[in-house]
Design a protein around this motif. Structure first.
Motif, PDB file in Angstrom:
ATOM      1  N   UNK A  52       0.830  -1.205   0.000  1.00  0.00           N
ATOM      2  CA  UNK A  52       0.000   0.000   0.000  1.00  0.00           C
ATOM      3  C   UNK A  52       0.864   1.253   0.000  1.00  0.00           C
ATOM      4  N   UNK A  53       2.057   1.176   0.598  1.00  0.00           N
ATOM      5  CA  UNK A  53       2.886   2.379   0.650  1.00  0.00           C
ATOM      6  C   UNK A  53       3.382   2.782  -0.744  1.00  0.00           C
ATOM      7  N   UNK A  54       3.326   1.853  -1.688  1.00  0.00           N
ATOM      8  CA  UNK A  54       3.722   2.180  -3.059  1.00  0.00           C
ATOM      9  C   UNK A  54       2.544   2.702  -3.883  1.00  0.00           C
ATOM     10  N   UNK A  55       1.346   2.189  -3.606  1.00  0.00           N
ATOM     11  CA  UNK A  55       0.198   2.520  -4.449  1.00  0.00           C
ATOM     12  C   UNK A  55      -0.757   3.523  -3.811  1.00  0.00           C
ATOM     13  N   UNK A  56      -0.621   3.760  -2.501  1.00  0.00           N
ATOM     14  CA  UNK A  56      -1.602   4.586  -1.776  1.00  0.00           C
ATOM     15  C   UNK A  56      -1.712   5.986  -2.367  1.00  0.00           C
ATOM     16  N   UNK A  57      -0.570   6.579  -2.718  1.00  0.00           N
ATOM     17  CA  UNK A  57      -0.586   7.946  -3.244  1.00  0.00           C
ATOM     18  C   UNK A  57      -1.458   8.024  -4.495  1.00  0.00           C
ATOM     19  N   UNK A  58      -1.245   7.074  -5.417  1.00  0.00           N
ATOM     20  CA  UNK A  58      -1.991   7.092  -6.678  1.00  0.00           C
ATOM     21  C   UNK A  58      -3.459   6.735  -6.455  1.00  0.00           C
ATOM     22  N   UNK A  59      -3.710   5.712  -5.624  1.00  0.00           N
ATOM     23  CA  UNK A  59      -5.086   5.316  -5.327  1.00  0.00           C
ATOM     24  C   UNK A  59      -5.859   6.475  -4.708  1.00  0.00           C
ATOM     25  N   UNK A  60      -5.215   7.157  -3.759  1.00  0.00           N
ATOM     26  CA  UNK A  60      -5.866   8.273  -3.076  1.00  0.00           C
ATOM     27  C   UNK A  60      -6.257   9.365  -4.075  1.00  0.00           C
ATOM     28  N   UNK A  61      -5.388   9.617  -5.055  1.00  0.00           N
ATOM     29  CA  UNK A  61      -5.635  10.724  -5.976  1.00  0.00           C
ATOM     30  C   UNK A  61      -6.628  10.387  -7.081  1.00  0.00           C
ATOM     31  N   UNK A  62      -7.065   9.124  -7.165  1.00  0.00           N
ATOM     32  CA  UNK A  62      -8.126   8.790  -8.113  1.00  0.00           C
ATOM     33  C   UNK A  62      -9.433   9.421  -7.640  1.00  0.00           C
ATOM     34  N   UNK A  63      -9.818   9.112  -6.408  1.00  0.00           N
ATOM     35  CA  UNK A  63     -11.079   9.650  -5.888  1.00  0.00           C
ATOM     36  C   UNK A  63     -10.924  11.100  -5.439  1.00  0.00           C
ATOM     37  N   UNK A  64      -9.745  11.446  -4.903  1.00  0.00           N
ATOM     38  CA  UNK A  64      -9.546  12.829  -4.436  1.00  0.00           C
ATOM     39  C   UNK A  64      -9.607  13.796  -5.614  1.00  0.00           C
ATOM     40  N   UNK A  65      -8.949  13.457  -6.731  1.00  0.00           N
ATOM     41  CA  UNK A  65      -8.939  14.373  -7.864  1.00  0.00           C
ATOM     42  C   UNK A  65     -10.258  14.355  -8.629  1.00  0.00           C
TER      43      UNK A  65
END
Lengths: 130, 79
Positions: A52-65
């Motif tokens: 998760x520490x590798x993908x969390x940033x990108x996953x978070x920015x899918x719904x956040x953006x």
């Protein structure tokens, strides 16, 4: 070329009179980032990266953006345009500058990648030593 | 927010439903659906892979919808 997109943000963001440019830049960035972030995250998982520490940033920015695209386009850029109609040209120019520079940036990096060389003017070790 | 404590829901043109708090999100069994932003975007086009949240897919599919209420449809007969 590699750092030009960052320099563009600094150029637009450091002076109040360029606020239309930075708002246009930010709005278009937010409007176009959720799908690429989803592709980064799914590509990492395809390559077997499950941490998760590798993908969390990108996953978070899918719904956040997906939230930010509306807030940035309609409320932020649209709000500034309604408040200061004279800045509409700057808002559009900031957005177009982002598209133009990002296209050059992507072409430069992908060409370097295909050719097996660094996209930087000097390899990183030399640049640090210099 | 001028409306005080009430939650506010906004359909954005060609985009999702933005919900601004305070509110809770639950599934049909009453279980809470977790989120960690104060504002959330709910899918309106049906194509999100993160439902009920929006993931931006509507832009790739060219989905269109007004922000305000739709006019009631008029039946058309095709011959």
């Amino acid at each position: 070329v590699t750092l030009a997109t960052v320099n563009l943000m600094s150029l637009f963001g450091l002076h109040r009179r360029r606020r239309g440019l930075i708002v246009g830049h930010l709005a278009l960035f937010e409007m176009t980032s959720s799908i690429p972030n989803r592709r980064y995250a799914t590509a990492l998982r395809r390559l077997g990266v499950r941490a998760a520490r590798a993908t969390a940033f990108f996953d978070e920015h899918v719904t956040a953006d997906a939230i930010h695209e509306n807030v940035a386009a309609v409320d932020l850029a649209g709000g500034l345009a309604r408040l200061e109609p004279a800045l509409v040209g700057d808002i559009l120019l900031g957005a177009r500058a982002l598209v133009e520079l990002e296209a050059r940036w992507a072409a430069h990096l992908l060409d370097a990648w295909a050719a097996g060389r660094s996209s930087l003017r000097a390899p990183l070790g030399q640049a640090v030593a210099a | 927010m001028s409306s005080g404590e009430a939650a506010r829901i906004t359909p954005y043109r060609d985009g999702p439903l933005l919900v601004r708090g305070p509110f809770t999100l639950v599934d049909q069994d009453g279980n809470e659906i977790a989120f960690h932003q104060r504002t959330i975007a709910l899918c309106r086009c049906g194509r999100s892979s993160r439902k009920p949240f929006c993931d931006g897919t509507h832009k790739a599919t060219g989905w269109r919808a007004d922000s305000g209420a739709q006019e009631r449809p008029v039946a058309r007969f095709s011959r």
